[in-house]
Design a protein around this motif. Sequence first.
Motif, PDB file in Angstrom:
ATOM      1  N   VAL A  83      29.272  60.936  19.146  1.00  0.00           N
ATOM      2  CA  VAL A  83      29.773  59.593  18.879  1.00  0.00           C
ATOM      3  C   VAL A  83      31.191  59.517  19.428  1.00  0.00           C
ATOM      4  N   THR A  84      31.432  58.543  20.270  1.00  0.00           N
ATOM      5  CA  THR A  84      32.772  58.400  20.849  1.00  0.00           C
ATOM      6  C   THR A  84      33.592  57.345  20.130  1.00  0.00           C
ATOM      7  N   SER A  85      32.915  56.490  19.364  1.00  0.00           N
ATOM      8  CA  SER A  85      33.602  55.434  18.637  1.00  0.00           C
ATOM      9  C   SER A  85      32.749  55.033  17.438  1.00  0.00           C
ATOM     10  N   ASP A 105      30.141  52.422  17.949  1.00  0.00           N
ATOM     11  CA  ASP A 105      28.814  52.785  18.436  1.00  0.00           C
ATOM     12  C   ASP A 105      27.801  52.854  17.297  1.00  0.00           C
ATOM     13  N   MET A 106      28.290  53.082  16.092  1.00  0.00           N
ATOM     14  CA  MET A 106      27.410  53.247  14.936  1.00  0.00           C
ATOM     15  C   MET A 106      27.188  51.939  14.181  1.00  0.00           C
TER      16      MET A 106
END
Length: 70
Positions: free
Chosen positions: A31-33, A36-37
């Motif tokens: 997960v980069t941010s 995103d979730m």
Amino acid sequence: MTSDHAEAAPTWPADDVSVEELAGLQGVEPVTSVDDMAHPEVFGSDQEWEAFLADLYASRRADLARGSSS
């Protein structure tokens, strides 16, 4: 009882596979941010979201009440 439509059980890698290798095998990416979730479409309305939260909090309070009385 058996079914003619039973699915075969998934095969898992050996126990000595690292988390990184397992993630790679499954196509999981980091997960980069937190954005995103976020999936705002999960609840159809603010009322559904509020009902979900009310139920969640009520179940947590019930669990706490049961735990404190034992």
